[in-house]
Write an enzyme that holds these catalytic residues in place. Structure first.
Site, PDB file in Angstrom:
ATOM      1  N   THR A 157       0.893  -1.164   0.000  1.00 46.49           N
ATOM      2  CA  THR A 157       0.000   0.000   0.000  1.00 46.49           C
ATOM      3  C   THR A 157       0.918   1.196   0.000  1.00 46.49           C
ATOM      4  OG1 THR A 157      -1.834  -0.954   1.210  1.00 46.49           O
ATOM      5  CG2 THR A 157      -1.518   1.402   1.482  1.00 46.49           C
ATOM      6  N   THR A 185      -4.417   1.958  -2.402  1.00 47.11           N
ATOM      7  CA  THR A 185      -4.261   0.514  -2.167  1.00 47.11           C
ATOM      8  C   THR A 185      -5.356  -0.283  -2.851  1.00 47.11           C
ATOM      9  OG1 THR A 185      -3.983  -1.149  -0.406  1.00 47.11           O
ATOM     10  CG2 THR A 185      -5.700   0.478  -0.076  1.00 47.11           C
ATOM     11  N   VAL A 240     -13.821  -2.387   3.057  1.00 45.91           N
ATOM     12  CA  VAL A 240     -13.028  -1.168   2.904  1.00 45.91           C
ATOM     13  C   VAL A 240     -12.081  -1.089   4.091  1.00 45.91           C
ATOM     14  CG1 VAL A 240     -13.138   1.365   2.950  1.00 45.91           C
ATOM     15  CG2 VAL A 240     -14.821   0.064   1.622  1.00 45.91           C
ATOM     16  N   GLY A 241     -10.832  -0.730   3.839  1.00 48.61           N
ATOM     17  CA  GLY A 241      -9.851  -0.659   4.924  1.00 48.61           C
ATOM     18  C   GLY A 241      -9.644   0.750   5.435  1.00 48.61           C
ATOM     19  N   ASP A 242      -8.466   0.971   5.981  1.00 42.50           N
ATOM     20  CA  ASP A 242      -8.133   2.282   6.562  1.00 42.50           C
ATOM     21  C   ASP A 242      -7.668   3.293   5.518  1.00 42.50           C
ATOM     22  OD1 ASP A 242      -5.862   0.579   6.115  1.00 42.50           O
ATOM     23  OD2 ASP A 242      -4.632   2.078   7.141  1.00 42.50           O
ATOM     24  N   THR A 261       0.015   1.684   7.047  1.00 43.81           N
ATOM     25  CA  THR A 261      -0.112   0.494   6.213  1.00 43.81           C
ATOM     26  C   THR A 261      -0.286  -0.705   7.133  1.00 43.81           C
ATOM     27  OG1 THR A 261       0.897  -0.791   4.429  1.00 43.81           O
ATOM     28  CG2 THR A 261       2.382   0.095   6.075  1.00 43.81           C
ATOM     29  N   GLY A 302      -5.770  -2.795   8.105  1.00 43.89           N
ATOM     30  CA  GLY A 302      -6.511  -1.541   8.206  1.00 43.89           C
ATOM     31  C   GLY A 302      -7.507  -1.498   9.347  1.00 43.89           C
TER      32      GLY A 302
HETATM   33  C1  SD4 Z   1      -5.909  -2.116   4.131  1.00 38.09           C
HETATM   34  N1  SD4 Z   1      -4.020  -0.923   5.020  1.00 38.09           N
HETATM   35  O1  SD4 Z   1      -6.711  -2.138   3.223  1.00 38.09           O
HETATM   36  C2  SD4 Z   1      -4.522  -1.612   3.854  1.00 38.09           C
HETATM   37  C3  SD4 Z   1      -3.681  -2.759   3.413  1.00 38.09           C
HETATM   38  C4  SD4 Z   1      -2.224  -2.485   3.295  1.00 38.09           C
HETATM   39  O2  SD4 Z   1      -0.230  -3.002   2.338  1.00 38.09           O
HETATM   40  O3  SD4 Z   1      -1.663  -1.619   3.875  1.00 38.09           O
HETATM   41  N2  SD4 Z   1      -1.544  -3.247   2.505  1.00 38.09           N
HETATM   42  O4  SD4 Z   1      -6.151  -2.532   5.261  1.00 38.09           O
END
Ligand code: SD4
Length: 336
Positions: A195, A213, A224-226, A246, A249
């Site tokens: 990411t 990302t 959905v992540g952070d 990263t 999330g």
């Molecule tokens: C997530 N933080 O969607 C992201 C994933 C990530 O390297 O950092 N991947 O949770």
């Protein structure tokens, strides 16, 4: 080194810390009045312009630095830098070539934030490679902060973005292999790498950041992540500094990680101390199962000081400052 630079800067300009502080304190009237010589002295002192990013992304930081050296602003720099990784099909966690969800759909999350605290974000975006640029359009061309899914895609197309298939042969193969057992288990620093979160400070001392990302590989459809959540995957306050995250999330969202890091810097912590404390909030929860997941933060403050910290080994940041574009291994919490 810095002290020597400061003395040189002060004697050059006939000014002291007062100018240094006010030039970097977001007081537009002061920074507008500053002479080019004064700005240069402060930039020399703080090692500006600078770019930092999560992971090993030297091509991306080089692109962002080229924008800054040409006199471009931090917002353009982070957008252009992130686009390099989004277009890189080998990076299987960003943009084109990103690993899909469990149904085989590549869905992207991204956001961007500028020196005014304005921001834009897209979540669950499909078929558009440059999610970070769509996020910027959301910020600049709509009254909203966040667009999701089909609405985000249609908005992107209306702005001239070309829809395309983001699932490359390599990512499709990896997904098909995964489907044989179809077990979801985030793997520390292998699955969860790349990411890209990026922060830049331009020649005016202004900060912007971006994060992009494809999220966690083989996630549930709709997850959905952070990364597109302002305050979690990214936060910038031009008076203080910025942070990007990263890793898993969900754990970043639960502690509003990037906002936390910036607020800790506001209270006087260095970027390094702030990142360490924010990781501490995750690992010190009574029910934390941190041994099973990774989170990493990269932060910068207004004076060009940087920090990074993660739960586990092998996290790194790329930093382009004072003419050197280098990958720096992060210190980490779990040394057991
Ligand atoms: C997530 N933080 O969607 C992201 C994933 C990530 O390297 O950092 N991947 O949770």
């Amino acid at each position: 080194m810095k002290r020597r630079k400061f003395i040189k800067a002060a004697s050059l300009t006939g000014v002291g810390f007062a100018v240094g502080n006010s030039l970097t304190s977001c007081d537009e009237s002061v920074s507008e009045k500053a002479t080019e010589q004064q700005k240069k002295a402060v930039n020399d002192l703080f090692g500006l312009p600078l770019v930092v990013a999560t992971w090993h992304v030297k091509n991306a930081t080089a692109k962002a630095m080229a924008v800054l050296q040409a006199g471009g602003n931090a917002l353009d720099a982070v957008e252009q830098g992130c686009r390099i990784e989004e277009a890189n099909e080998k990076g299987q966690s960003v943009g084109k070539g990103g690993l899909p969800d469990r149904d085989g759909n590549v869905t992207l999350d991204a956001c961007i934030m500028d020196k005014h605290g304005d921001c834009g974000s897209v979540v669950y975006l499909q078929n558009i490679t440059h999610a970070v640029s769509v996020a910027r359009k959301v910020m600049e061309d709509t009254p909203h902060v966040m667009l999701a899914g089909e609405g985000a895609k249609q908005f992107a197309i209306s702005k001239g973005f070309q829809p395309e298939d983001l699932l490359t042969d390599a990512s499709k193969k990896a997904w098909e292999k995964w489907k044989v057992e179809a077990k979801y288990k985030p793997i520390i620093n292998i699955e969860n790498h790349d990411t890209i979160g990026m922060l830049a400070i331009d020649k005016n001392g202004d900060i912007s950041g971006a994060c992009t990302t494809s999220g966690l590989a083989y996630k549930l459809g709709g997850r959905v992540g952070d990364s597109p959540i302002i305050g979690s995957g990214l936060f910038v306050d031009n008076e203080v500094g910025g942070c990007v995250a990263t890793g898993l999330g969900e754990e970043v969202v639960k502690t509003v990680g990037s906002f936390l890091v910036v607020e800790l810097m506001r209270q006087g912590k260095t970027p390094q101390q702030a990142c360490e404390e924010a990781i501490g909030r995750i690992v010190n929860k009574p029910n934390s199962n941190y041994k099973n997941f990774q989170v990493g933060y990269v932060a910068v403050n207004k004076r060009g000081e940087t920090g990074c910290y993660s739960i586990h080994q092998w996290f790194s940041m790329t930093k382009f400052q004072d003419g050197s574009n280098e990958q720096i291994q992060s210190d980490y919490y779990n040394k057991a």
